[in-house]
Scaffold this active site. Structure first.
Site: not given
Length: 135
Positions: A83, A126
């Site tokens: 992430h 992400c």
């Protein structure tokens, strides 16, 4: 590119995050495994590190940058699967590693054994504006 191996590759794959700070990254391990196989087929020595905290990521990257083997290699590959947000990659503990710090570990001053050699960085992180982001 005539070195054998051609170079070294580091893959950091953060799929599971502590206390569900961020959503589980389904499929990330498949990506890491496919990249591992690809880079090995291309003649690279690959190290895969899974589910690394901020501190572990920093240590992995700094250690990789100082590898003596870079002297005899043609290039290096660094892959981060995690992430993130603009300019940052997250450790599994939610702490953020700046992309500029990562890139800086491989500049001519910090990584002289790769001076003048290609360095391929892949950031697959992400981002916070993703509707499936977070828990």
């Amino acid at each position: 590119m005539f070195a054998n191996p051609r170079g070294n590759a580091l893959i950091i794959n953060n799929e599971s995050f502590v206390n569900d700070i961020y959503k589980y990254r389904s499929g990330s391990t498949i990506d890491a495994n496919n990249l591992d196989i690809l880079f090995e087929q291309l003649g690279f020595k690959v190290k895969v590190q899974n589910n690394r905290t901020y501190q572990e990521m920093r240590e992995d990257i700094a250690t990789f940058a100082q590898k003596i083997e870079h002297e005899d290699s043609n290039m290096a590959i660094i892959v981060l699967l995690s992430h993130g947000e603009d300019g940052l990659v997250f450790g599994t503990d939610g702490r953020k590693v700046p992309n500029e710090w990562i890139l800086g570990q491989f500049d001519n001053e910090n990584c002289p054994k790769l001076k003048g050699k290609p360095k391929l960085f892949i950031f697959q992180a992400c981002r916070g504006d993703d509707p499936d982001y977070g828990a």
